[in-house]
Design an enzyme around this catalytic site. Structure first.
Site, short mmCIF file in Angstrom:
data_model
loop_
_atom_site.label_atom_id
_atom_site.label_comp_id
_atom_site.label_asym_id
_atom_site.label_seq_id
_atom_site.Cartn_x
_atom_site.Cartn_y
_atom_site.Cartn_z
N HIS A 232 -35.95 14.74 -3.49
CA HIS A 232 -34.76 15.43 -3.94
C HIS A 232 -34.64 16.84 -3.38
O HIS A 232 -33.63 17.16 -2.79
CB HIS A 232 -34.57 15.44 -5.46
CG HIS A 232 -33.26 16.09 -5.77
ND1 HIS A 232 -32.05 15.46 -5.57
CD2 HIS A 232 -32.96 17.35 -6.12
CE1 HIS A 232 -31.07 16.31 -5.80
NE2 HIS A 232 -31.59 17.46 -6.12
N TYR A 236 -31.84 20.05 -0.69
CA TYR A 236 -31.49 21.48 -0.70
C TYR A 236 -31.99 22.16 0.55
O TYR A 236 -31.44 23.19 0.96
CB TYR A 236 -31.99 22.16 -1.98
CG TYR A 236 -31.29 21.54 -3.14
CD1 TYR A 236 -29.93 21.77 -3.33
CD2 TYR A 236 -31.92 20.65 -3.98
CE1 TYR A 236 -29.23 21.13 -4.32
CE2 TYR A 236 -31.23 20.01 -4.99
CZ TYR A 236 -29.89 20.25 -5.14
OH TYR A 236 -29.20 19.61 -6.11
N HIS A 383 -22.11 8.13 -0.95
CA HIS A 383 -22.34 9.47 -1.50
C HIS A 383 -23.06 10.36 -0.50
O HIS A 383 -22.63 11.47 -0.23
CB HIS A 383 -23.15 9.37 -2.81
CG HIS A 383 -23.64 10.70 -3.27
ND1 HIS A 383 -22.81 11.64 -3.85
CD2 HIS A 383 -24.86 11.27 -3.22
CE1 HIS A 383 -23.51 12.72 -4.14
NE2 HIS A 383 -24.77 12.52 -3.76
N PHE A 384 -24.17 9.88 0.08
CA PHE A 384 -24.88 10.84 0.92
C PHE A 384 -24.29 10.99 2.32
O PHE A 384 -24.63 11.92 3.01
CB PHE A 384 -26.41 10.62 0.92
CG PHE A 384 -26.92 9.31 1.40
CD1 PHE A 384 -26.78 8.93 2.71
CD2 PHE A 384 -27.60 8.47 0.53
CE1 PHE A 384 -27.30 7.73 3.15
CE2 PHE A 384 -28.12 7.27 0.97
CZ PHE A 384 -27.96 6.89 2.28
N HIS A 385 -23.39 10.09 2.73
CA HIS A 385 -22.70 10.40 3.98
C HIS A 385 -21.64 11.47 3.77
O HIS A 385 -21.24 12.14 4.72
CB HIS A 385 -22.09 9.15 4.60
CG HIS A 385 -23.10 8.36 5.36
ND1 HIS A 385 -23.89 7.42 4.77
CD2 HIS A 385 -23.49 8.41 6.67
CE1 HIS A 385 -24.72 6.91 5.67
NE2 HIS A 385 -24.50 7.50 6.83
N ARG A 446 -27.19 -1.77 -0.51
CA ARG A 446 -27.51 -0.96 0.67
C ARG A 446 -28.72 -1.57 1.36
O ARG A 446 -29.31 -2.53 0.87
CB ARG A 446 -27.78 0.49 0.27
CG ARG A 446 -29.06 0.67 -0.53
CD ARG A 446 -29.29 2.11 -0.93
NE ARG A 446 -29.77 2.90 0.19
CZ ARG A 446 -30.42 4.06 0.03
NH1 ARG A 446 -30.64 4.55 -1.19
NH2 ARG A 446 -30.84 4.75 1.07
N ARG A 447 -29.10 -1.01 2.51
CA ARG A 447 -30.29 -1.42 3.26
C ARG A 447 -30.35 -2.93 3.43
O ARG A 447 -31.38 -3.56 3.16
CB ARG A 447 -31.54 -0.93 2.55
CG ARG A 447 -31.68 0.57 2.56
CD ARG A 447 -32.94 1.04 1.87
NE ARG A 447 -33.28 2.39 2.33
CZ ARG A 447 -34.29 3.10 1.84
NH1 ARG A 447 -35.05 2.62 0.91
NH2 ARG A 447 -34.53 4.31 2.30
C1 HEM Z 1 -21.80 8.09 13.52
C2 HEM Z 1 -21.95 8.43 12.27
C3 HEM Z 1 -22.67 7.59 11.25
C4 HEM Z 1 -22.53 6.24 11.00
C5 HEM Z 1 -21.59 5.27 11.66
C6 HEM Z 1 -23.46 5.92 9.94
C7 HEM Z 1 -23.62 4.65 9.38
C8 HEM Z 1 -24.57 4.31 8.43
C9 HEM Z 1 -24.65 3.05 7.73
C10 HEM Z 1 -23.70 1.88 7.92
C11 HEM Z 1 -25.70 3.10 6.89
C12 HEM Z 1 -26.09 2.07 5.85
C13 HEM Z 1 -27.07 1.08 6.27
C14 HEM Z 1 -27.55 0.19 5.11
O1 HEM Z 1 -27.79 0.67 3.99
O2 HEM Z 1 -27.70 -1.02 5.38
C15 HEM Z 1 -26.31 4.39 7.06
C16 HEM Z 1 -27.43 4.83 6.37
C17 HEM Z 1 -27.87 6.13 6.36
N1 HEM Z 1 -27.28 7.22 7.04
FE1 HEM Z 1 -25.74 7.12 8.33
N2 HEM Z 1 -24.14 7.05 9.58
C18 HEM Z 1 -23.67 8.09 10.35
C19 HEM Z 1 -24.06 9.42 10.30
C20 HEM Z 1 -25.04 9.90 9.46
C21 HEM Z 1 -25.39 11.28 9.32
C22 HEM Z 1 -24.71 12.44 10.05
C23 HEM Z 1 -26.41 11.33 8.43
C24 HEM Z 1 -27.15 12.54 7.91
C25 HEM Z 1 -27.22 13.69 8.48
C26 HEM Z 1 -26.72 9.98 8.02
C27 HEM Z 1 -27.73 9.63 7.16
C28 HEM Z 1 -28.02 8.34 6.73
C29 HEM Z 1 -29.10 7.98 5.86
C30 HEM Z 1 -30.15 8.92 5.26
C31 HEM Z 1 -29.03 6.60 5.63
C32 HEM Z 1 -29.93 5.75 4.74
C33 HEM Z 1 -31.01 5.11 5.49
C34 HEM Z 1 -31.82 4.22 4.58
O3 HEM Z 1 -31.27 3.58 3.68
O4 HEM Z 1 -33.04 4.19 4.80
N3 HEM Z 1 -25.87 9.14 8.66
N4 HEM Z 1 -25.59 5.12 7.99
CU LIG Z 2 -31.70 13.74 -5.79
#
Ligand code: HEM
Ligand SMILES: [Cu+2]
Lengths: 583, 57
Positions: A232, A236, A383-385, A446-447
């Site tokens: 968490h 920050y 939420h986190f995006h 998710r995931r």
């Molecule tokens: C081109 C831009 C982006 C696209 C298309 C994108 C797309 C995605 C998608 C579809 C997932 C979900 C996958 C799943 O749960 O099966 C994901 C997970 C995630 N994304 Fe992105 N994302 C983008 C940019 C970013 C940015 C800028 C960040 C943070 C700075 C970010 C952080 C994360 C994180 C932390 C996860 C979770 C990974 C996990 O569950 O282990 N993403 N993203």
């Molecule tokens: Cu938190």
């Protein structure tokens, strides 16, 4: 006064290098993001297999939230310290050392993640498909954890480097108030030392020995809890440099002055005190942690809304001050007097707006009972995006348009291109973020590489699931296009073309209500750190003790606490004795 | 368009000091935000609790 790049060439080199590393990570992460959106929505799923999806997802998570954000942070903080104290690094070799360590650590971890794509040959045993949260029972190659450890130690040395600058400055200026940007850097780093301790213990004492085969098993819930102890507050760590941009750069761009320096300090102190003792709110559904501890974490979390609300007020008021100095009038008319033509300003404003919207889904996540409805669904990803993926990432990209000239001595290529880029990101994220929230409400997990099941028909609260999939894919494509524009801009800015003039020196205007208004006790960071430590002890000692005693000891059982409860108590006490000998 | 950082470009037509500045625009925006958040909070009740049958509370 000179442009930063000319006045402090060595420091500017490190800042540029750190930003370069951040952007390499952003590019890799962005490509993985595009693959994910298209794969899991079914629009293009023949590029990778479902099994490789988790390698892609690990790379995306690690590259985005550990490498991109933190590399940018160290570069930005190095600038903030050097510029606000007006002094060179005490020893530039140390500065280069921590940057080098961070690069080395990233490379070590990256190799193991990429190994996940290779199924034969010398790399076949090397993989780390453990996602960016990497707690047991998922297990990675030891090099993955070692790389993370080296990376984190690099950030610790960076913090030490900045403290050293401050101590040296203080000696020469014993009666002066700590400059605001230095204050922000140091409180952030103190928070980071406390937070990263959890993950360091988990990696060094449990995950590395386990992956090396020294231990047969670890207590999964323990590594999970230690991860969230860090997981968490790390948000920050992403956010506080962005708050610094909002407090310091935005008022300046808007033609105004920061509304209140003391309020800004209070916000950073609140983050230092409250960030860590909240991690258990990621574990509301974990068995093995008593409800009472979860409730305590929820209470602390709700208090954490306060500094963000204070920030909303202070930043908007500072911008309004700028608009009124530029001739703006009325309750809303002043909004038209803002410098919307500047991509740095417009981008950061859009990022802030997205953050305000995400505040709502955050409140839902934070509620113990309502969390059950959205836990582990695509809602959380939405939420986190909007938070780290936009409030942080878009602010970083936008601020780069302002920041780049300072550290390179050259103007950016084109404002209009910059504007198009930030706007495209915002639109893409409105589509993807909103649709992800709604898909999560309909129960989409998710995931998951292929979230379709024979027995399940997703029942959207309104709107069909096919429409949501389309919006997620389209949003992801727009976001990727925005990234392409961003990188094209960086490349074009490094050539001698475009509407450029040499960058001119620049200063941050004094706040309306300055530090002399702030009570001295605010700068007593030792006091605030001690309070933070006490709060951490109160929230974590008991749950950790019960996880260890009820979960089968320090090393538990690799199949998790549930199984561990049925394992003979004798086994666990043998393990206890073993640990006693090892430790 | 030349420099992002030139001060002459800031377009400042008057200086407003600490005592003359009354952030009413900020107040207006924040009130709107609170109304939206409150509305969403109420809306959540309908979407989740009434829409989806039994749930864990
Ligand atoms: C081109 C831009 C982006 C696209 C298309 C994108 C797309 C995605 C998608 C579809 C997932 C979900 C996958 C799943 O749960 O099966 C994901 C997970 C995630 N994304 Fe992105 N994302 C983008 C940019 C970013 C940015 C800028 C960040 C943070 C700075 C970010 C952080 C994360 C994180 C932390 C996860 C979770 C990974 C996990 O569950 O282990 N993403 N993203
Ligand atoms: Cu938190």
């Amino acid at each position: 006064m000179e442009v930063f790049a000319n006045e402090y060439p060595d420091e500017a080199w490190v800042v540029r290098a750190a930003l370069g590393s951040a952007f390499v990570a952003l590019a890799i992460g962005g490509l993985m993001g595009l693959i994910q959106t298209l794969h899991r929505t079914g629009f293009y799923d023949s590029l990778i297999s479902n099994a490789d999806y988790y390698t892609v997802l690990t790379l995306h998570g690690v590259a985005m939230v550990l490498l991109f954000t933190i590399f940018f942070l160290v570069g930005f903080f190095q600038w903030a310290i050097t510029d606000s104290l007006g002094r060179k690094s005490e020893d530039i070799r140390i500065t280069k050392l921590w940057y080098g360590m961070m690069v080395l650590g990233s490379a070590m971890s990256a190799v193991t993640i990429l190994g996940g794509f290779v199924d034969s040959g010398s790399l076949s045993g090397v993989e780390a498909d453990v996602l960016y949260t990497f707690y047991a029972p998922l297990e990675a190659h030891p090099l993955y954890y070692m790389g993370l450890a080296v990376f984190i130690i690099g950030t610790w040395i960076a913090g030490f480097d900045w403290f050293r600058s401050w101590w040296a400055w203080k000696k020469e200026n014993p009666d002066e108030r700590m400059p605001l940007r230095t204050f922000m850097v140091l409180t952030t780093m103190l928070m980071w030392y406390l937070a990263s301790l959890g993950v360091a213990i988990s990696v060094v004492f449990f995950l590395i020995p386990w992956s090396l085969g020294i231990f047969d098993s670890v207590n999964s819930l323990l590594t999970r809890t230690l991860f969230w102890f860090f997981g968490h507050p790390v948000v920050y760590f992403w956010l506080m440099p962005v708050y610094m941009m909002w407090y310091v750069i935005m008022p300046k761009l808007a033609g105004g002055r920061l509304f209140s320096d003391p309020l800004a300090r209070i916000v950073f102190v609140l983050f230092l005190v409250l960030s860590v003792p909240t991690g258990i709110h990621h574990q509301y559904v974990d068995p093995g942690i008593a409800e009472g501890f979860k409730f305590l974490a929820m209470t602390n979390t709700m208090f954490l809304l306060l500094p963000s609300l204070l920030t909303a007020f202070t930043v908007v008021a500072s911008i309004e001050h700028g608009a009124r100095q530029r001739g703006g009038e009325g309750y809303f008319g002043w909004l038209t007097a803002l410098p919307w033509g500047k991509p740095a300003f417009t981008g950061m404003t859009l990022a802030g707006l997205m953050f305000a919207a995400a505040g709502f889904s955050g409140m839902i996540n934070a509620g113990m009972s309502i969390n059950y409805l959205v836990h582990n669904t695509l809602w959380v990803v939405g939420h986190f995006h909007m938070t780290v993926g936009t409030a942080v990432a878009l602010s970083i990209m936008a601020a780069t348009y302002w920041f780049l000239p300072k550290i390179t001595g050259r103007e950016i290529f084109s404002r209009r291109l910059g504007l198009a880029q930030v706007l495209l990101w915002f639109i893409g994220m409105v589509l993807m973020g909103n649709a992800m929230h709604r898909a999560g409400l309909a129960g989409v997990p998710r995931r998951t590489a292929d979230p379709t099941y024979d027995q399940v028909i997703y029942d959207g609260a309104y709107g069909a699931i096919g429409e949501l999939r389309f919006q997620i894919a389209l949003g992801g494509v727009l976001l990727s296009l925005s990234l392409v524009l961003f990188f094209a801009h960086l490349v074009l800015s490094s050539f001698d073309i475009g509407e450029r003039a040499a960058a001119t020196p620049d200063s941050i205007p004094a706040p309306l209500s300055g530090p002399e208004q702030a009570p001295k006790v605010l700068d007593n960071i030792r006091l605030w750190t001690s309070i933070a430590v006490v709060l951490i002890l109160i929230t974590y000692i008991l749950p950790l003790a019960s996880i260890v005693t009820d979960g089968g000891g320090w090393l538990g059982d690799s199949y998790g606490v549930i199984v561990a409860e049925y394992v003979l108590p004798a086994v666990s006490s043998t393990i206890d004795i073993f640990v006693g000998v090892v430790a | 368009m030349s420099s992002e950082t030139e001060t002459t470009e800031d377009g400042i037509v008057r200086e407003i000091g600490h005592d003359e500045f009354d952030p009413v625009g900020t107040l207006a925006l924040i009130l709107i935000y609170f109304v939206i958040i409150g509305g969403l909070w109420a809306f959540m009740y309908f979407v989740e609790f009434l829409g989806n049958g039994p749930t864990v509370v």
